[in-house]
Design a protein around this motif. Sequence first.
Motif, mmCIF file in Angstrom:
data_model
loop_
_atom_site.group_PDB
_atom_site.id
_atom_site.type_symbol
_atom_site.label_atom_id
_atom_site.label_comp_id
_atom_site.label_asym_id
_atom_site.label_seq_id
_atom_site.Cartn_x
_atom_site.Cartn_y
_atom_site.Cartn_z
ATOM 1 N N ALA A 42 -15.735 7.043 35.235
ATOM 2 C CA ALA A 42 -15.959 6.485 33.897
ATOM 3 C C ALA A 42 -15.306 7.344 32.826
ATOM 4 C CB ALA A 42 -17.460 6.357 33.640
ATOM 5 N N SER A 43 -15.356 8.666 33.016
ATOM 6 C CA SER A 43 -14.725 9.566 32.058
ATOM 7 C C SER A 43 -13.216 9.376 32.042
ATOM 8 C CB SER A 43 -15.078 11.015 32.408
ATOM 9 O OG SER A 43 -14.412 11.919 31.553
ATOM 10 N N ARG A 44 -12.602 9.325 33.220
ATOM 11 C CA ARG A 44 -11.151 9.118 33.288
ATOM 12 C C ARG A 44 -10.770 7.748 32.735
ATOM 13 N NH1 ARG A 44 -12.358 11.579 38.279
ATOM 14 N NH2 ARG A 44 -12.317 9.559 39.369
ATOM 15 N N PHE A 45 -11.584 6.744 33.034
ATOM 16 C CA PHE A 45 -11.349 5.389 32.553
ATOM 17 C C PHE A 45 -11.309 5.360 31.032
ATOM 18 C CE2 PHE A 45 -12.493 1.035 31.528
ATOM 19 C CZ PHE A 45 -11.927 0.272 32.538
ATOM 20 N N GLN A 46 -12.283 6.010 30.406
ATOM 21 C CA GLN A 46 -12.352 6.018 28.937
ATOM 22 C C GLN A 46 -11.154 6.706 28.334
ATOM 23 O OE1 GLN A 46 -15.881 7.142 26.108
ATOM 24 N NE2 GLN A 46 -14.870 9.038 26.724
ATOM 25 N N ARG A 47 -10.771 7.846 28.909
ATOM 26 C CA ARG A 47 -9.670 8.596 28.320
ATOM 27 C C ARG A 47 -8.352 7.834 28.443
ATOM 28 N NH1 ARG A 47 -7.702 14.520 30.222
ATOM 29 N NH2 ARG A 47 -7.397 13.403 32.173
ATOM 30 N N GLN A 48 -8.070 7.272 29.620
ATOM 31 C CA GLN A 48 -6.808 6.570 29.789
ATOM 32 C C GLN A 48 -6.737 5.303 28.952
ATOM 33 O OE1 GLN A 48 -4.347 7.957 31.078
ATOM 34 N NE2 GLN A 48 -5.440 9.658 32.040
ATOM 35 N N LEU A 49 -7.848 4.621 28.783
ATOM 36 C CA LEU A 49 -7.851 3.408 27.981
ATOM 37 C C LEU A 49 -7.634 3.724 26.512
ATOM 38 C CD1 LEU A 49 -8.172 0.393 28.495
ATOM 39 C CD2 LEU A 49 -10.607 0.625 28.001
ATOM 40 N N GLY A 50 -8.037 4.901 26.084
ATOM 41 C CA GLY A 50 -7.946 5.247 24.675
ATOM 42 C C GLY A 50 -6.679 5.948 24.278
ATOM 43 N N THR A 51 -5.769 6.220 25.210
ATOM 44 C CA THR A 51 -4.516 6.906 24.896
ATOM 45 C C THR A 51 -3.454 5.863 24.572
ATOM 46 O OG1 THR A 51 -5.105 8.654 26.451
ATOM 47 C CG2 THR A 51 -2.821 8.560 25.738
ATOM 48 N N THR A 52 -3.032 5.791 23.310
ATOM 49 C CA THR A 52 -2.113 4.723 22.898
ATOM 50 C C THR A 52 -1.002 5.251 22.003
ATOM 51 O OG1 THR A 52 -3.401 4.174 20.927
ATOM 52 C CG2 THR A 52 -3.976 3.033 22.968
ATOM 53 N N SER A 53 0.073 4.483 21.954
ATOM 54 C CA SER A 53 1.190 4.751 21.049
ATOM 55 C C SER A 53 1.960 3.452 20.896
ATOM 56 C CB SER A 53 2.109 5.848 21.612
ATOM 57 O OG SER A 53 3.220 6.046 20.769
ATOM 58 N N ALA A 54 2.069 2.961 19.667
ATOM 59 C CA ALA A 54 2.655 1.638 19.430
ATOM 60 C C ALA A 54 4.162 1.650 19.688
ATOM 61 C CB ALA A 54 2.375 1.202 18.000
ATOM 62 N N MET A 55 4.668 0.535 20.203
ATOM 63 C CA MET A 55 6.099 0.348 20.419
ATOM 64 C C MET A 55 6.385 -1.155 20.316
ATOM 65 S SD MET A 55 8.523 1.602 23.607
ATOM 66 C CE MET A 55 8.485 3.328 23.135
ATOM 67 N N PRO A 56 7.487 -1.561 19.675
ATOM 68 C CA PRO A 56 7.785 -2.994 19.491
ATOM 69 C C PRO A 56 8.228 -3.676 20.781
ATOM 70 C CG PRO A 56 9.527 -1.647 18.554
ATOM 71 C CD PRO A 56 8.443 -0.703 18.953
ATOM 72 N N VAL A 57 7.275 -3.825 21.681
ATOM 73 C CA VAL A 57 7.470 -4.537 22.942
ATOM 74 C C VAL A 57 6.301 -5.503 23.086
ATOM 75 C CG1 VAL A 57 7.542 -4.322 25.456
ATOM 76 C CG2 VAL A 57 8.743 -2.657 24.031
ATOM 77 N N THR A 58 6.563 -6.730 23.491
ATOM 78 C CA THR A 58 5.507 -7.724 23.622
ATOM 79 C C THR A 58 5.397 -8.186 25.067
ATOM 80 O OG1 THR A 58 7.057 -9.490 23.016
ATOM 81 C CG2 THR A 58 5.728 -8.535 21.250
#
Length: 696
Positions: free
Chosen positions: A506-522
């Motif tokens: 659960a700890s790893r799940f939360q961290r990986q889900l919350g790591t983001t960086s926007a990029m113009p790809v759809t």
Amino acid sequence: MRPTNKLKEMCLGRLPRAMILLNDNPFSFRSPTPSANDGLRDQDNLKTIWSSPVFALVIGINAYQSRNRLNGAVADANAFDCFLKERFSSTHVTNLRDAEATRENIKSAFTSLRRDPRIKSGDTIIIYFAGHGARANISDRWVGWKPQDSQMEIICPVDIGVPVGADKKPIGGIPDRTVGVWLNNLAKEKGNNITVILDCCHSAGANRGDDNSYIPRQILNPPDISHEECYTWTVDPVAENHRGAGVPSAFVGQNQESHVLLAACGQTELALENNKRGLFTGALLDVLSQSDLHSLTYESLIQKIKIPEDKNQNPHCQGRHRNRLLFNAHFTRADSSLIPGFKKSGIIALNVGQIHGIKESSHFAIYGSIASSASSIPICSLVVKSITPTTSNLSSLDGSESFDVPSQFYAKEISKEMIQVYCEDEDKLTSMLARAFSNGNVPSLEAAGVILVQSAKSAKLRIGIEGDQVAFYRQDDDLALFAGHRIPHIVSVDNADGVLEVLGAASRFQRQLGTTSAMPVTMELRKLRRDHAFSEDFELITILTPIGPNLIDDNKVDMVIEPNAVFGATIHNHTSLHLYPYLFYFDCSDFSIIPWYVPPVGADGRHVDPPLPAKSRFSIGYGNDGAPPYEFFLPEGEKKDVGFFKLYLTTCPTDLSYISQSSAFENARGGRPRQQISPSPNVWGSNLVIVFMKDA
């Protein structure tokens, strides 16, 4: 990149609702969950592979009947045959050389493997090919899905181009789709312990004419694949004095589950031979002869292969099971949290970085090998001193260099972001978990990335001890409003290690889900229509074509379950960058993080072909990517569920196996590390799509 506050809140996501409904489909692929037996818990068990039989098909062609001759393909095949017979106690090899390696004989050899009663499910099967390869254009009248560049890869039998029949039609090559069908059917009969090794190439154009001592294994300028050949996959290439090339994507089969592919080079590169031997096979056999095969994975093998950089030939490894031990379907890495690292020119580095959630404060225990990590006695502990999106440089805590770190090592993170957990009966929980701590695998809750809090409102996960069971509850009200608070799995109170595993997952799940960086790809998600046809070999072929509207709306999906429904994704790159996409599904019902698509890995830390070039699109689950279509399903007995698709994007190939994890409730460790050096420039981004699932 720092995660946004909104995403930081998501143990199991705090995003607008979406709904998806799913059902079983015998033609689709459900992401596999490794069993507990996949781990290397008993090193002695590794010896069983050598007494088990090995079945192989080894093909080498120099003397093409109507095309230019090669010099080293037969010698390569002979050398590989010798390796098999020297290193395995029981081998059964079918050898095809030169005139024996006709199109019909190659097809018959695949059929013989499938029908061989001596081959039991899970036995080792190895298919090796050295000879010409090519790419062929597809007719404009081609029916169904067509690759973006309108070309298809082929391998070339000895009789390619020979006219036959009354109409003198030349014998064609063997297209990748045909090979993929053969491999899929072989896997259905004999299991997926199949290794395919191709020392041939296909190329997009000119050959390397600047060095006459190196001959490409390639046939250039084949004619278009005709409309009439749409369902038979035949092709007639034209000759050139070269041996052919690259990672033929569809050679991994319609489903990367069927086997692991080791290919001589990339799609736009040439596989070279010199001094009557192929560079790839020579380098491959050098590594195999010098390595302990009991501890060598496919990815670690491809990383060790050395080919001079000026030859522009970069071997690739592809397939869902490329983290298995070589030729062994029963064992993967001992510990999924282990990360391969390297020491070079005084720099100690790991192939994980910001995209993996690593920070400059992260600490790692260092081990000399996979086996030594089982003893829980590290060589030393190091801290991240500098970080890029995909790599981290390490140093000692005090800046000294008194420790002895080997050139290749494994690291385990010992400092993590914490997930807040609440339990009304905290004393009972801590007493139960003390049994797990005494086993030594995880010394404390903090080491597992967990912190106990005094209020349920401040927690991301709540634990309930209910009689002889331990239950787990979501604390995100938005998700709970749709799918309920209770997670549809329980653990026995006697299984303290299992409870600790769920908390760590659960700890790893939360961290990986919350790591983001926007990029113009759809990304688009569409239902796939299945059309069926028979190949010229009377094999049933399934053609998948996207239909209907894009189901993703404002990063949400609303979908009602349909029987036998399967789906595919299309990634659109709006940037001027060449990108490597990695698509994962985050399952909130069991904390699993399952890869849907990951690009191939290259040899010696070099680049592999970017699947998503600038201003282009890339299909996943249909077409030539090798990934299966996706099927959604609900946990048994449940009416609703929630999950996320997360698309990671990098400008350099990198190792994202550290992100993967299988179900926390299967007592299996997810994520399979591999080594990959990512050169500059180094940029990353991600897109997140929430999937709410509800029964009809």
